[in-house]
Structures are given as C-alpha cells and as structure tokens.
Design a protein around this motif. Structure first.
Motif, mmCIF file in Angstrom:
data_model
loop_
_atom_site.group_PDB
_atom_site.id
_atom_site.type_symbol
_atom_site.label_atom_id
_atom_site.label_comp_id
_atom_site.label_asym_id
_atom_site.label_seq_id
_atom_site.Cartn_x
_atom_site.Cartn_y
_atom_site.Cartn_z
ATOM 1 N N ALA A 169 -7.093 -2.842 11.114
ATOM 2 C CA ALA A 169 -6.524 -3.170 12.424
ATOM 3 C C ALA A 169 -5.006 -2.984 12.465
ATOM 4 O O ALA A 169 -4.449 -2.649 13.505
ATOM 5 C CB ALA A 169 -6.887 -4.602 12.808
ATOM 6 N N ALA A 170 -4.351 -3.172 11.338
ATOM 7 C CA ALA A 170 -2.890 -3.017 11.288
ATOM 8 C C ALA A 170 -2.473 -1.566 11.526
ATOM 9 O O ALA A 170 -1.307 -1.298 11.811
ATOM 10 C CB ALA A 170 -2.356 -3.502 9.947
ATOM 11 N N HIS A 171 -3.413 -0.646 11.430
ATOM 12 C CA HIS A 171 -3.108 0.778 11.595
ATOM 13 C C HIS A 171 -3.830 1.371 12.799
ATOM 14 O O HIS A 171 -4.123 2.572 12.828
ATOM 15 C CB HIS A 171 -3.482 1.535 10.322
ATOM 16 C CG HIS A 171 -2.824 0.985 9.109
ATOM 17 N ND1 HIS A 171 -1.457 1.010 8.919
ATOM 18 C CD2 HIS A 171 -3.337 0.345 8.028
ATOM 19 C CE1 HIS A 171 -1.161 0.435 7.769
ATOM 20 N NE2 HIS A 171 -2.281 0.018 7.217
ATOM 21 N N LYS A 172 -4.104 0.520 13.782
ATOM 22 C CA LYS A 172 -4.800 0.961 14.997
ATOM 23 C C LYS A 172 -4.060 2.150 15.615
ATOM 24 O O LYS A 172 -2.839 2.156 15.712
ATOM 25 C CB LYS A 172 -4.870 -0.193 15.995
ATOM 26 C CG LYS A 172 -5.696 0.106 17.209
ATOM 27 C CD LYS A 172 -5.828 -1.099 18.104
ATOM 28 C CE LYS A 172 -6.701 -0.747 19.286
ATOM 29 N NZ LYS A 172 -6.992 -1.900 20.106
ATOM 30 N N GLY A 173 -4.834 3.165 15.997
ATOM 31 C CA GLY A 173 -4.260 4.355 16.603
ATOM 32 C C GLY A 173 -3.818 5.411 15.599
ATOM 33 O O GLY A 173 -3.345 6.474 15.985
ATOM 34 N N LYS A 174 -3.975 5.119 14.314
ATOM 35 C CA LYS A 174 -3.624 6.085 13.272
ATOM 36 C C LYS A 174 -4.878 6.497 12.506
ATOM 37 O O LYS A 174 -5.874 5.786 12.501
ATOM 38 C CB LYS A 174 -2.632 5.479 12.280
ATOM 39 C CG LYS A 174 -1.270 5.246 12.875
ATOM 40 C CD LYS A 174 -0.251 5.036 11.789
ATOM 41 C CE LYS A 174 1.113 4.931 12.436
ATOM 42 N NZ LYS A 174 2.149 5.449 11.601
ATOM 43 N N VAL A 175 -4.798 7.626 11.856
ATOM 44 C CA VAL A 175 -5.858 8.053 10.953
ATOM 45 C C VAL A 175 -5.681 7.259 9.666
ATOM 46 O O VAL A 175 -4.563 7.096 9.169
ATOM 47 C CB VAL A 175 -5.775 9.571 10.680
ATOM 48 C CG1 VAL A 175 -6.754 9.989 9.596
ATOM 49 C CG2 VAL A 175 -6.021 10.348 11.969
ATOM 50 N N VAL A 176 -6.787 6.726 9.141
ATOM 51 C CA VAL A 176 -6.745 5.925 7.918
ATOM 52 C C VAL A 176 -7.762 6.482 6.932
ATOM 53 O O VAL A 176 -8.907 6.751 7.283
ATOM 54 C CB VAL A 176 -7.054 4.432 8.200
ATOM 55 C CG1 VAL A 176 -7.020 3.622 6.911
ATOM 56 C CG2 VAL A 176 -6.073 3.856 9.224
ATOM 57 N N VAL A 177 -7.323 6.636 5.694
ATOM 58 C CA VAL A 177 -8.204 7.057 4.611
ATOM 59 C C VAL A 177 -8.511 5.822 3.771
ATOM 60 O O VAL A 177 -7.593 5.161 3.271
ATOM 61 C CB VAL A 177 -7.543 8.145 3.739
ATOM 62 C CG1 VAL A 177 -8.436 8.503 2.552
ATOM 63 C CG2 VAL A 177 -7.243 9.385 4.578
ATOM 64 N N LEU A 178 -9.789 5.490 3.659
ATOM 65 C CA LEU A 178 -10.234 4.386 2.813
ATOM 66 C C LEU A 178 -10.862 4.990 1.569
ATOM 67 O O LEU A 178 -11.782 5.801 1.667
ATOM 68 C CB LEU A 178 -11.291 3.530 3.525
ATOM 69 C CG LEU A 178 -10.882 2.824 4.808
ATOM 70 C CD1 LEU A 178 -12.085 2.117 5.419
ATOM 71 C CD2 LEU A 178 -9.771 1.827 4.532
ATOM 72 N N ASN A 179 -10.356 4.605 0.402
ATOM 73 C CA ASN A 179 -10.908 5.109 -0.851
ATOM 74 C C ASN A 179 -11.458 3.951 -1.659
ATOM 75 O O ASN A 179 -10.723 3.022 -1.991
ATOM 76 C CB ASN A 179 -9.843 5.870 -1.647
ATOM 77 C CG ASN A 179 -10.379 6.343 -2.977
ATOM 78 O OD1 ASN A 179 -10.098 5.762 -4.013
ATOM 79 N ND2 ASN A 179 -11.181 7.403 -2.943
ATOM 80 N N PHE A 180 -12.752 3.989 -1.956
ATOM 81 C CA PHE A 180 -13.437 2.966 -2.745
ATOM 82 C C PHE A 180 -13.393 3.396 -4.206
ATOM 83 O O PHE A 180 -13.886 4.479 -4.551
ATOM 84 C CB PHE A 180 -14.882 2.806 -2.261
ATOM 85 C CG PHE A 180 -14.964 2.256 -0.869
ATOM 86 C CD1 PHE A 180 -15.233 0.906 -0.660
ATOM 87 C CD2 PHE A 180 -14.762 3.068 0.241
ATOM 88 C CE1 PHE A 180 -15.301 0.387 0.628
ATOM 89 C CE2 PHE A 180 -14.822 2.555 1.528
ATOM 90 C CZ PHE A 180 -15.097 1.212 1.716
ATOM 91 N N TRP A 181 -12.832 2.557 -5.075
ATOM 92 C CA TRP A 181 -12.607 2.929 -6.462
ATOM 93 C C TRP A 181 -12.703 1.708 -7.366
ATOM 94 O O TRP A 181 -12.788 0.577 -6.909
ATOM 95 C CB TRP A 181 -11.231 3.573 -6.622
ATOM 96 C CG TRP A 181 -10.089 2.633 -6.315
ATOM 97 C CD1 TRP A 181 -9.571 2.338 -5.077
ATOM 98 C CD2 TRP A 181 -9.343 1.845 -7.241
ATOM 99 N NE1 TRP A 181 -8.550 1.420 -5.185
ATOM 100 C CE2 TRP A 181 -8.381 1.097 -6.504
ATOM 101 C CE3 TRP A 181 -9.398 1.692 -8.630
ATOM 102 C CZ2 TRP A 181 -7.492 0.224 -7.112
ATOM 103 C CZ3 TRP A 181 -8.495 0.812 -9.235
ATOM 104 C CH2 TRP A 181 -7.548 0.100 -8.483
ATOM 105 N N ALA A 182 -12.656 1.956 -8.674
ATOM 106 C CA ALA A 182 -12.573 0.898 -9.679
ATOM 107 C C ALA A 182 -11.851 1.470 -10.897
ATOM 108 O O ALA A 182 -11.971 2.663 -11.196
ATOM 109 C CB ALA A 182 -13.963 0.411 -10.079
#
Length: 187
Positions: free
Chosen positions: A67-80
């Motif tokens: 939500a803090a980046h509403k209106g922007k493209v966001v890349v979510l990367n799931f890692w460990a």
C-alpha cells in the motif's frame, strides 16, 4: 475446510520450494528445490487479479507494505537465505532494482528463514530495498485465489493498479526481469 486444505497445500509447496527439513532449514548436502525455470509469465491486463494486502516487519526493524507504493509498479521476490537459487538470483534483482529505482519498487519477502541468517544474507548482498521477514509464510498464503508464488524463489510483478501483472517461478534472469518490469512500468 476446503480453503484450509488449499492453504496447507500452498504452504507445503512453498516450504518445499528449496529443500529443507521439518524446520524449513536445509540439511547438509541437501540441494533439492522446485525446479522453476525462471521464465516470466505475463498476464493480459483484462486477466489480472488484484494483489492482496502485503505488509510486515522488515529485517531492519521497520515495516514495508504494498500500500505504501500505491500507483507504482512493485516487484515482490519470495526468497530464503538457505535457498541456493535465491542466492544465485540476488545480484540480478539488485541490479534491476538499482536501474529502475524511482519508477519501480522492490520488496523482498523472506520466507521460512531464521532472522539472523536472513539479516546476514542481506548484509552480504546489500540489495538496497526492504525485505519483509515472513517466517510463517503469511504473505505467500495471502495470494491464494490470485496468483500464488508457489515456489522459492518466486517473483511477482504488481502493476500500477495493484494487480498481479507477471509471475516467475525459479531464479529470474536479468534480461527477462528487466524487459518485463519495463513493459509493465510503461503500460
């Protein structure tokens, strides 16, 4: 009951993404992982589903949210930190994040990990973006019914309207990620 069963299957698939024992940590010599090929699947705008709320504590003690980046493209990367393919793709993510900074936001989702190991990994990689510490896997499970990450590593690209625009299962390649991020950003 059915939703709970689906949730458990998704969580098990994610936990098995990179090999590990019951604690979610790898054992010596354990090199198994879900063999995603890293190819990025792009969804047509009409077929995109809204991303669920994503929020959590970060490795550096703050909070990060979609939500803090509403209106922007966001890349979510799931890692460990214990995941070999995650380690291999970290420089790619760092480079693309650096080259698209300002236009595109990156958020790492550290999954089924020990916090100290995750912090050490980030200290070594110095990705330059926030990482949510999600030991129990709640963020991944929140994507049930949309486009679940389904492996570790997985990458989801969220468009400016907050919809899942693309998904990669397995370690991403530089050209594929940069081309997809640029395409979604320029829509």
């Amino acid at each position: 009951m059915r939703a709970t069963s689906i949730s458990l299957v998704l969580l098990a698939a994610l936990a098995a993404g990179c090999a590990g024992n019951q604690s979610g940590q790898p054992q010596v010599g354990d090199t198994r992982f879900v063999a995603g090929d890293g190819k990025i699947q792009i969804f047509e705008a009409a077929d995109r589903k809204p991303a669920p709320p994503v929020e959590g504590p970060t490795l550096d003690g703050g909070t990060a949210s979609l939500a803090a980046h509403k209106g922007k493209v966001v890349v979510l990367n799931f890692w460990a930190s214990w995941c070999g393919p995650c380690r291999a793709e970290a420089p790619v993510l760092k480079e693309v994040a650096g080259k698209t900074k300002g236009d595109v936001q990156f958020i790492g989702i550290d999954f089924k990990d020990r916090k100290a190991d995750a912090i050490a990994f980030e200290r070594t990689e110095q990705t330059g973006y926030s990482h949510i510490f999600d030991q129990p896997g709640k963020v991944a499970l929140s994507f049930q019914g949309t486009v679940p990450p389904a492996a570790i590593p997985s990458t989801l690209i969220i468009d400016r309207q907050g919809r899942v625009a693309a998904r990669a299962l397995g370690a991403v390649k530089y050209t594929d990620l940069m081309d997809t991020v640029t395409k979604v950003r320029d829509e």
